[in-house]
Design a protein around this motif. Sequence first.
Motif, PDB file in Angstrom:
ATOM      1  N   PHE A  70     -41.039 -22.255 -16.325  1.00 56.17           N
ATOM      2  CA  PHE A  70     -42.059 -21.210 -16.350  1.00 56.17           C
ATOM      3  C   PHE A  70     -42.487 -20.849 -14.932  1.00 56.17           C
ATOM      4  O   PHE A  70     -42.605 -19.673 -14.576  1.00 56.17           O
ATOM      5  N   ALA A  71     -42.732 -21.875 -14.093  1.00 56.57           N
ATOM      6  CA  ALA A  71     -43.148 -21.624 -12.717  1.00 56.57           C
ATOM      7  C   ALA A  71     -42.050 -20.924 -11.927  1.00 56.57           C
ATOM      8  O   ALA A  71     -42.311 -19.974 -11.171  1.00 56.57           O
ATOM      9  N   ALA A  72     -40.794 -21.371 -12.101  1.00 55.09           N
ATOM     10  CA  ALA A  72     -39.681 -20.779 -11.351  1.00 55.09           C
ATOM     11  C   ALA A  72     -39.464 -19.321 -11.754  1.00 55.09           C
ATOM     12  O   ALA A  72     -39.308 -18.438 -10.882  1.00 55.09           O
ATOM     13  N   VAL A  73     -39.453 -19.049 -13.059  1.00 57.62           N
ATOM     14  CA  VAL A  73     -39.246 -17.676 -13.522  1.00 57.62           C
ATOM     15  C   VAL A  73     -40.414 -16.787 -13.110  1.00 57.62           C
ATOM     16  O   VAL A  73     -40.233 -15.617 -12.742  1.00 57.62           O
ATOM     17  N   SER A  74     -41.644 -17.327 -13.143  1.00 62.90           N
ATOM     18  CA  SER A  74     -42.809 -16.554 -12.702  1.00 62.90           C
ATOM     19  C   SER A  74     -42.673 -16.148 -11.245  1.00 62.90           C
ATOM     20  O   SER A  74     -42.961 -15.002 -10.868  1.00 62.90           O
ATOM     21  N   ALA A  75     -42.245 -17.102 -10.397  1.00 60.88           N
ATOM     22  CA  ALA A  75     -42.101 -16.820  -8.967  1.00 60.88           C
ATOM     23  C   ALA A  75     -41.051 -15.743  -8.721  1.00 60.88           C
ATOM     24  O   ALA A  75     -41.253 -14.844  -7.893  1.00 60.88           O
ATOM     25  N   VAL A  76     -39.938 -15.811  -9.431  1.00 58.37           N
ATOM     26  CA  VAL A  76     -38.881 -14.809  -9.259  1.00 58.37           C
ATOM     27  C   VAL A  76     -39.329 -13.454  -9.814  1.00 58.37           C
ATOM     28  O   VAL A  76     -39.118 -12.405  -9.189  1.00 58.37           O
ATOM     29  N   THR A  77     -39.953 -13.469 -10.984  1.00 58.80           N
ATOM     30  CA  THR A  77     -40.363 -12.228 -11.641  1.00 58.80           C
ATOM     31  C   THR A  77     -41.438 -11.496 -10.848  1.00 58.80           C
ATOM     32  O   THR A  77     -41.544 -10.270 -10.921  1.00 58.80           O
ATOM     33  N   ALA A  78     -42.248 -12.227 -10.095  1.00 56.70           N
ATOM     34  CA  ALA A  78     -43.304 -11.600  -9.299  1.00 56.70           C
ATOM     35  C   ALA A  78     -42.750 -10.594  -8.302  1.00 56.70           C
ATOM     36  O   ALA A  78     -43.454  -9.672  -7.882  1.00 56.70           O
ATOM     37  N   PHE A  79     -41.476 -10.771  -7.920  1.00 58.07           N
ATOM     38  CA  PHE A  79     -40.857  -9.874  -6.936  1.00 58.07           C
ATOM     39  C   PHE A  79     -39.789  -8.992  -7.584  1.00 58.07           C
ATOM     40  O   PHE A  79     -38.862  -8.541  -6.910  1.00 58.07           O
ATOM     41  N   ALA A  80     -39.926  -8.756  -8.902  1.00 50.34           N
ATOM     42  CA  ALA A  80     -38.941  -7.941  -9.627  1.00 50.34           C
ATOM     43  C   ALA A  80     -38.830  -6.554  -8.994  1.00 50.34           C
ATOM     44  O   ALA A  80     -39.840  -5.873  -8.796  1.00 50.34           O
ATOM     45  N   PRO A  81     -37.596  -6.113  -8.680  1.00 48.08           N
ATOM     46  CA  PRO A  81     -37.428  -4.811  -8.028  1.00 48.08           C
ATOM     47  C   PRO A  81     -37.415  -3.635  -8.998  1.00 48.08           C
ATOM     48  O   PRO A  81     -37.446  -2.482  -8.572  1.00 48.08           O
ATOM     49  N   SER A  82     -37.344  -3.897 -10.289  1.00 50.86           N
ATOM     50  CA  SER A  82     -37.274  -2.815 -11.272  1.00 50.86           C
ATOM     51  C   SER A  82     -37.915  -3.262 -12.570  1.00 50.86           C
ATOM     52  O   SER A  82     -38.152  -4.463 -12.800  1.00 50.86           O
ATOM     53  N   ALA A  83     -38.186  -2.288 -13.440  1.00 47.60           N
ATOM     54  CA  ALA A  83     -38.779  -2.607 -14.740  1.00 47.60           C
ATOM     55  C   ALA A  83     -37.837  -3.454 -15.580  1.00 47.60           C
ATOM     56  O   ALA A  83     -38.273  -4.342 -16.322  1.00 47.60           O
ATOM     57  N   GLU A  84     -36.524  -3.207 -15.477  1.00 45.22           N
ATOM     58  CA  GLU A  84     -35.548  -3.981 -16.252  1.00 45.22           C
ATOM     59  C   GLU A  84     -35.587  -5.452 -15.850  1.00 45.22           C
ATOM     60  O   GLU A  84     -35.528  -6.338 -16.725  1.00 45.22           O
ATOM     61  N   TRP A  85     -35.666  -5.723 -14.558  1.00 48.95           N
ATOM     62  CA  TRP A  85     -35.771  -7.104 -14.093  1.00 48.95           C
ATOM     63  C   TRP A  85     -37.064  -7.756 -14.597  1.00 48.95           C
ATOM     64  O   TRP A  85     -37.072  -8.932 -14.963  1.00 48.95           O
ATOM     65  N   LEU A  86     -38.134  -7.002 -14.606  1.00 49.27           N
ATOM     66  CA  LEU A  86     -39.415  -7.546 -15.069  1.00 49.27           C
ATOM     67  C   LEU A  86     -39.366  -7.858 -16.561  1.00 49.27           C
ATOM     68  O   LEU A  86     -39.893  -8.889 -17.006  1.00 49.27           O
ATOM     69  N   ILE A  87     -38.720  -6.997 -17.341  1.00 46.10           N
ATOM     70  CA  ILE A  87     -38.580  -7.253 -18.779  1.00 46.10           C
ATOM     71  C   ILE A  87     -37.766  -8.529 -19.006  1.00 46.10           C
ATOM     72  O   ILE A  87     -38.129  -9.377 -19.835  1.00 46.10           O
ATOM     73  N   ALA A  88     -36.671  -8.680 -18.259  1.00 48.02           N
ATOM     74  CA  ALA A  88     -35.854  -9.893 -18.380  1.00 48.02           C
ATOM     75  C   ALA A  88     -36.660 -11.129 -17.980  1.00 48.02           C
ATOM     76  O   ALA A  88     -36.559 -12.187 -18.626  1.00 48.02           O
ATOM     77  N   GLY A  89     -37.469 -11.001 -16.924  1.00 50.93           N
ATOM     78  CA  GLY A  89     -38.307 -12.122 -16.504  1.00 50.93           C
ATOM     79  C   GLY A  89     -39.331 -12.499 -17.555  1.00 50.93           C
ATOM     80  O   GLY A  89     -39.580 -13.688 -17.802  1.00 50.93           O
ATOM     81  N   ARG A  90     -39.917 -11.510 -18.200  1.00 45.01           N
ATOM     82  CA  ARG A  90     -40.890 -11.792 -19.266  1.00 45.01           C
ATOM     83  C   ARG A  90     -40.227 -12.494 -20.451  1.00 45.01           C
ATOM     84  O   ARG A  90     -40.829 -13.378 -21.070  1.00 45.01           O
ATOM     85  N   ALA A  91     -38.989 -12.106 -20.760  1.00 42.90           N
ATOM     86  CA  ALA A  91     -38.261 -12.806 -21.825  1.00 42.90           C
ATOM     87  C   ALA A  91     -38.009 -14.257 -21.432  1.00 42.90           C
ATOM     88  O   ALA A  91     -38.141 -15.168 -22.262  1.00 42.90           O
ATOM     89  N   GLY A  92     -37.659 -14.491 -20.155  1.00 35.08           N
ATOM     90  CA  GLY A  92     -37.485 -15.863 -19.675  1.00 35.08           C
ATOM     91  C   GLY A  92     -38.766 -16.666 -19.762  1.00 35.08           C
ATOM     92  O   GLY A  92     -38.756 -17.854 -20.110  1.00 35.08           O
ATOM     93  N   LEU A  93     -39.904 -16.033 -19.466  1.00 36.62           N
ATOM     94  CA  LEU A  93     -41.185 -16.717 -19.588  1.00 36.62           C
ATOM     95  C   LEU A  93     -41.469 -17.077 -21.043  1.00 36.62           C
ATOM     96  O   LEU A  93     -42.054 -18.134 -21.337  1.00 36.62           O
ATOM     97  N   GLY A  94     -41.065 -16.217 -21.978  1.00 31.71           N
ATOM     98  CA  GLY A  94     -41.231 -16.533 -23.399  1.00 31.71           C
ATOM     99  C   GLY A  94     -40.403 -17.738 -23.800  1.00 31.71           C
ATOM    100  O   GLY A  94     -40.848 -18.588 -24.579  1.00 31.71           O
TER     101      GLY A  94
END
Length: 517
Positions: A70-94
Amino acid sequence: MFPVLLVAVDNTALTFALPAIARSLDASGVELLWIVDAYPLVLAGLLVAMGSLGDRIGRRRLLFIGSTGFAAVSAVTAFAPSAEWLIAGRAGLGFFGAMLMPSTLSLIRNIFPEPNRRRLAVAIWAAGFSGGAALGPIFGGWLVEHFWWGAVLLVAVPIILPLLVLGPALIPESRDPNPGRVDVPSIVLSLLVMVPVVYGIKILATHGPALEPLAAIGFGLLMGYVFIRRQRLLASGLSQAVRSPGSRLQDSAAPDSARAANRTAPLLDLSLFGNRVFSTAIIANVLALFSFNGFILFLAQHLQLIEGQSPSESGIAMVPALIATVLAGLLVVPLVKKVRPGFVVAGGLLLSAGGYFLVAFGDHGNGPALLLAALLVLCLGVGAAETISNDLILGAAPAEKSGAAAAISETGYEIGSLLGTAILGSILTASYQGNLLLPAGVEDAAPAEASAQAGETLAGAVELAQALPGPLAEAVMTAARTAFDSGVHITATIALVLMAGASVLAAVVLRKVPTAK
């Protein structure tokens, strides 16, 4: 408590970052919807699987895996360059979030076998949720204002670090001593049940009845039938393998646990639902969350769109009620030493019904005081009822099945929340649309598109009023408030009936549960 606080803050803080995300990543409306929905879709689909997995591999181990991920995916997702990356990061957090919540509650069940200490621990666990929910809007708004939207996600790292540093020394491991082999097809089936149902409910809540969400829900229910049938067959086969003298696995020198370990175990122990205390406590939680989320959906709109409060101001206005939730949960712990737990749960649900009574039959036109008072009463009831009902859920399940029991409880939370938003939200919207009567002259003073938007949502009516001259703007807001309140009275009455019914059910079924010793 660190992962509990983290998940609670994360759930509410992200909402206040959505406008900044939309501007920064140029996200469309559909992409914003998936940024919000990707997390609960994956989370709900995996809760049961992760709870059972924790029983098998160790709840502490699963907690550390989930926290690190959760911490690792949160750190990576915080710097998401696009909405698609952010959606994928949110799925990883789930995915990793599904490991956290069943693990925390099941660890409590095994760390505190003595009922009174366990009950207090559950109250503190629930307080972490309420405290995180209160901090989320304030904390999230401050981070976005002073830093950038990614700070809301990046904050997971410092919250998780103390757990990873101190946890190995302070948290004892626990697991089911006779778990059996993991049933991968059942994990897939559980995903095919939860994800389509949750997706369908969310689409219904957002866009109304349509073939796609109804088909998704129908498919999920069909997979639910297949899932339940498989669990029964596996449980029957496991029992026969242990007890049947003619079984190939039977070995006079081998204990039952060794023979059971050679068989695939059901992912979900359906026998848990045969315990009336367990089932009734689950039903009470689902109905309470169903009603509560419908109320919060209305209250957030009322405070911001009708009373004109900012998101941070409305969050601060709700803090006293959330504090009341924490206090109520802690105060009922000594109470169940004198009063039967079933009556405490029933009393809490009845108190919640009193909050909905104030909303259903009160006058909402004189400021937010009445509604905030109703929220206070409601939160007192929810805090009392859910603390004891969660303890009853854990106490009714065997210690070795605590992960599965906790996962079922968490899944009930998710389903109750989703159904409350979808069903009560849809009723609220339909009542608003059916009762809104815009004053004469609006068609001539505003574009047709603005009037159409006003007829769809309260937010559209507020935007329309802001573009009109004073007297006409006031008339539009009066009409919108009246139409919105018509739906509020209906949904509050439904919640009142549900809470009263749940109170009676708890009093009747749980009345024989003895007081705490």
